[in-house]
Design an enzyme around this catalytic site. Structure first.
Site, PDB file in Angstrom:
ATOM      1  N   VAL A 299       0.836  -1.206   0.000  1.00  0.00           N
ATOM      2  CA  VAL A 299       0.000   0.000   0.000  1.00  0.00           C
ATOM      3  C   VAL A 299       0.863   1.246   0.000  1.00  0.00           C
ATOM      4  CG1 VAL A 299      -1.688   1.305   1.334  1.00  0.00           C
ATOM      5  CG2 VAL A 299      -1.950  -1.164   1.072  1.00  0.00           C
ATOM      6  N   GLU A 304      -1.864   5.722  -5.460  1.00  0.00           N
ATOM      7  CA  GLU A 304      -3.320   5.669  -5.646  1.00  0.00           C
ATOM      8  C   GLU A 304      -3.882   6.870  -6.416  1.00  0.00           C
ATOM      9  OE1 GLU A 304      -2.272   3.329  -1.974  1.00  0.00           O
ATOM     10  OE2 GLU A 304      -1.821   5.348  -2.709  1.00  0.00           O
ATOM     11  N   ASP A 346       3.118  27.695 -42.298  1.00  0.00           N
ATOM     12  CA  ASP A 346       2.700  28.423 -43.484  1.00  0.00           C
ATOM     13  C   ASP A 346       2.933  29.913 -43.248  1.00  0.00           C
ATOM     14  OD1 ASP A 346       1.694  28.953 -45.943  1.00  0.00           O
ATOM     15  OD2 ASP A 346      -0.380  28.427 -45.496  1.00  0.00           O
TER      16      ASP A 346
END
Length: 961
Positions: A299, A304, A346
């Site tokens: 854990v 998480e 361009d």
């Protein structure tokens, strides 16, 4: 009435035969419209009755299943297993807590993804497809969704067909029907009725040559048509249903995040297994107790909050870019922007303001009447239209606005200013034929009825007149004579050279130059091919149009140079014109100035940096790659679409990450081939927009630079969050390692780890994901292509610098708490088995709870310092304090507030095993974030020693120019 299938509810037909078989007058009657189209009132009535011209929303995966996806991905499955192990070990409160984490994280991730999706959809709707439509006899732009059956629309090259229509005019019209038929080659279309098909109701799409179908695009030419089916009732509406279930592939960012999750989770499981084995073999813990601690290790290492934070960072970047006029169509482009190293831009409308105006004319003879003739001929060889004159303030005439190509619009405005009436010319000289402009011929030709207007053009006393306008050199090649004072005269070599010199002189000042030529029409003009039609012409004169550079572009060019991004101009304009504009914006030496460059400046320019398409065609791919590698500032002029694509491919072959701008249908291949395709939102065609990843709502080059800045920021923010989360893993894991190796009690409980990861850490981590771009970000080199987010530098900084400092401070607090209560190291090791097997007396348990609480609070304090340290990879934390981010500061303040609530609220404290501690500990805890910040600052100074702050100016200076 024509019987139609139920799905054709939006078809308004009142005829006994198919619409493709009707003459044009029958089409008007069948659609209950007029040759001029519909009026506004009738159109609104039909729109209210039949509905808007759009497809029904595509079916999406049900929300319940999409929510379930958040519960069964790899990281969630790992936590489900960890919770199950906790239940098996006899600690149901821990099991419920871990499963609660899965649920909370899943809800939050689902909500963030849902919001990001809605945001993207809303932004996409903010740029509706536009179509030229006649309403009340006036031509204007209208959202495609407002089209109804009976509307008369105009179609030009690059337009996407907005509805099923019957052609009324077609001039060299070719359609790309690949979306409907799968055929890649363009097919011709004409406007006449299809004879002999009255009973052939099921004629194939390809055979209905007078119909244009929704979803197809105009490959070349132009035309006008009447709408007869809209929305879901179109042929495209039926095809769209087949694509409803198509799923998209994962983006590069999603793949990288998935790899991070798998890597970290693999590390977590490995450490958990090792901890389980060591606790059983070395500490003598019972297997079930070892499972609890192994679960704690797992854990502690699982991030998480990673997935919701990544989603939030992307959503914030999309919204910020939209506020800066960059509409993201594909989220994967956000990450690619952060690595852009070359921008192929361009010229017209992107580097310039797209405010074309005729500023000069050149004629072989200084005859006043010929200048009006030049403007008149240019207007007749044009498809643009001017709005009706409108009185401005004080009764003065307001500037007239045009619909159509900016170059043609500028010619109409110049003609109006010269006393002509452009809108009356088509009626006076009706058009009989048109050869549309294309990028290969670089010219357009029309055949008009001239009539008996000897005062306008003495050499033509009646009949028809052929008018050609286009690129001067291409038009000049078709000319064998010129309009002299006595009429049509042979074109001598000296005059031909004067025309070329005049063209070069205008182009060198930044003008776009257009030539106009004439020829008497004859009986064969109606059927002759374009090559024969445009030959043996009479040269008339030149028009010089100027489109000033955007004032913000020079600074944007400089910012790109500072950021290590190469800027390459790619244009279809003449080389001298492109070179002049490039000098004015600072792309080429000498540096641009507010005025136009002088002849001396032109002569001193580096000619190698201006490459025309004809020269490029003779360069091998190897030579081209060498040129691109060692030249940073280049201008490519007179480029054909396939050459632009070749340029993009050459840059990518060198390992560059390429962004390309485009607005026409011919730009689509280059836009798709680029890493990031950027289409123009104002002047761009629908084809270009569909091919692009991002649409520039303002057609502005400076917007590209802003988009790159935000692209860099979002990737940087994800890296910062990963560093922040991983840094807390070390102080969370260290207590368990110390327990196994040193034989002391665990300085932290599994529930306290969860309190850090999902309590105090979540909001600050989200704040990091929402951090605005860091000052100086555009003075750093582009992110290397393929560099993983979880790289060696991130892991070293997180685990071995920030994490180690936090871990040592937390463990020191734990041991000093026992020392303050009279328990030394040896005694603590003796008490460890009692605490482990729950046989210790109440006083020892109370000290243990107080010590773990101090450890928990020191980790939180250390994370407060880490949060500020992670805001920059180079600058110390105190240098980032002025960067505004309310969410981050809210998260920073929430950390001590949440920690206080967990300690002081008795019911909550009992669940998490917390106990109050002496107030004297608050002083050392306040120093913990300061210590983290100082160590981080020293590490940054050591890691970046010898580099040129804040970016890489030295390395840029060393690159060949």
């Amino acid at each position: 009435m024509l019987k139609v299938a139920p799905r054709r509810r939006s078809v308004l037909l009142a005829a006994s035969q198919p619409i493709w078989s009707l003459p044009l007058e029958g089409v008007h009657q069948a659609l209950q419209t007029t040759p001029e189209g519909l009026g506004s009132e009738e159109a609104e009535r039909r729109l209210a009755h039949f509905g808007p011209n759009r497809l029904p929303p595509a079916r999406r995966r049900p929300l319940a299943l999409r929510f379930l996806d958040q519960m069964v991905h790899f990281m969630a499955l790992l936590l489900w297993v960890a919770g199950g192990l906790a239940f098996a070990a006899g600690t149901p409160q821990l099991g419920w807590a871990i499963w609660g984490v899965v649920l909370i994280n899943g809800v939050f991730s689902f909500w963030q993804e849902f919001q990001a999706e809605r945001t993207l959809a809303a932004l996409t709707r903010a740029l509706p497809s536009q179509v030229q439509v006649w309403r009340n006899g006036q031509l204007g732009f209208l959202a495609a969704e407002q089209l109804v059956a009976g509307d008369r629309i105009r179609l030009e090259e690059g337009d996407r067909i907005p509805a099923d229509c019957r052609l009324s005019e077609a001039h060299g019209l070719y359609l790309d029907l690949s979306v409907l038929t799968g055929e890649s080659l363009p097919v011709a279309r004409r406007s006449g009725a299809i004879e002999g098909s009255q009973r052939q109701v099921k004629v194939s799409t390809g055979e209905r040559i007078n119909l244009v179908m929704a979803g197809s695009t105009v490959a070349s030419g132009r035309g006008e048509a009447f709408v007869y089916a809209t929305g879901a009732e179109t042929e495209f509406g039926q095809v769209a249903r087949l694509a409803a279930g198509t799923t998209r592939g994962a983006s590069t960012l999603e793949v990288q995040v998935s790899k991070i999750v798998h890597t970290i989770c693999t590390i977590a499981v490995t450490m958990g297994v090792v901890a389980f084995g060591l606790s059983v073999l070395l500490v003598g813990m019972a297997p079930l107790e070892s499972v609890v601690f192994a679960t704690g290790i797992i854990v502690a290492n699982v991030p998480e909050g990673l997935l919701p934070t990544v989603t939030l960072a992307l959503a914030m970047a999309v919204q910020r870019m939209a506020s800066r006029q960059a509409l993201v169509r594909r989220l994967s482009a956000v990450e690619a922007l952060g690595s852009v190293s070359v921008i192929c831009s361009d010229k017209t409308g992107t580097l310039t303001g797209n405010r074309m105006a005729v500023e000069s004319t050149w004629l072989p003879l200084p005859a006043g009447g010929l200048e009006r003739l030049l403007l008149r001929a240019a207007c007749l060889c044009s498809n643009a239209r001017l709005d009706a004159p409108v009185a401005g303030a004080g009764g003065a005439a307001a500037p007239r606005l045009g619909v159509g190509d900016p170059t043609e619009t500028a010619m109409l405005v110049a003609a109006a200013e010269a006393g002509l009436v452009p809108e009356a010319l088509p009626g006076r000289h009706p058009r009989r034929r048109e050869v549309p402009f294309d990028s290969l011929r670089r010219r357009m030709t029309v055949l008009v009825d001239w009539g008996d207007h000897a005062d306008d053009l003495p050499i033509v006393t009646g009949g028809s007149l052929l008018i050609t306008k286009g690129a001067p050199l291409e038009v000049l090649e078709q000319c064998s004579s010129w309009l002299s004072s006595s009429g049509d005269a042979p074109l001598p070599a000296e005059l031909r050279q004067q025309v070329v010199a005049a063209n070069d002189g205008l182009a060198a000042r930044g003008f776009r130059v257009i030539a106009v030529a004439l020829r008497r029409g004859d009986g064969g003009c109606g059927d002759a091919p374009a090559e024969a039609l445009e030959s043996a012409q009479m040269f008339l004169g030149l028009l010089g149009l100027y489109d000033p550079p955007r004032p913000e572009v020079p600074d944007a060019i400089r910012r790109c140079r500072d950021a290590g991004i190469k800027v390459t101009m790619v244009t279809g304009d003449y080389g001298l014109t492109a070179q002049a504009i490039a000098q004015q914006i600072g792309l080429l030496d000498p540096p641009g100035s507010p005025g136009r460059p002088t002849a001396q400046q032109q002569a001193s320019a580096d000619p190698v940096r201006v490459i025309e398409g004809s020269t490029l065609a003779q360069i091998s791919d190897v030579h081209l790659r060498q040129l691109l590698k060692y030249r940073r500032r280049l201008v490519f002029a007179r480029m054909a679409p396939e050459q632009k694509l070749r340029l993009v491919q050459a840059y990518r072959a060198l390992g560059e990450v390429v962004a390309v701008t485009g607005d026409g249908v011919n730009d689509a291949p280059a836009l798709r081939a680029a890493d990031v395709g950027l289409a123009m939102g104002i002047s761009g065609t629908d084809v270009a927009r569909e091919a692009a990843d991002i649409v520039l709502l303002d057609d502005n080059f400076a917007t590209i630079v802003e988009a790159v800045r935000y692209g860099r920021s979002v990737v940087t923010n994800i890296g910062r969050f990963i560093t922040y989360v991983l840094a807390s893993n070390v102080p969370e894991v260290l207590p368990f390692l110390a327990m196994v190796i040193a034989g002391i009690p665990a300085a932290l409980t599994v529930l306290q780890i969860l309190a850090v990861d999902l309590g105090t850490d979540l909001l600050p981590a989200l704040g990091l994901g929402a951090d605005p771009p860091e000052p100086g970000l555009m003075r750093l080199p582009p992110r290397p292509r393929g560099l993983p987010l979880l790289n060696r530098a991130v892991m070293v900084r997180a685990y071995l610098v920030l994490g180690v400092v936090e871990g040592l401070v937390a463990m020191a607090g734990y041991l000093l708490t026992w020392r303050a209560n009279g328990v030394g190291w040896s005694q603590l090791r003796i008490l460890a088995p009692q605490l482990l097997h729950h046989t210790a007396d109440a006083g020892v348990v109370a000290i243990q709870q107080q010590a773990t609480t101090v450890t928990f609070c020191l980790i939180v304090a250390g994370q407060m310092g880490t949060l500020l340290a992670c805001r920059s990879e180079r600058r110390p934390a105190w240098a980032t304090l002025a960067i505004p981010n309310p969410l981050l500061w809210l998260g920073w303040v929430s950390e001590p507030l949440l920690a206080s609530a967990l300690v002081l609220l008795a019911p909550v404290a009992a669940v998490f095993g917390m106990a109050p501690f002496p107030l004297a500990w608050l002083g050392p805890m306040a120093l913990a974030p300061v210590l983290v910040i100082l160590v981080d600052a020293l590490d940054k100074r050591w890691r970046h020693a010898g580099q040129v702050p804040p970016g890489f100016s030295r390395s840029v200076a060393a690159v060949p120019r």
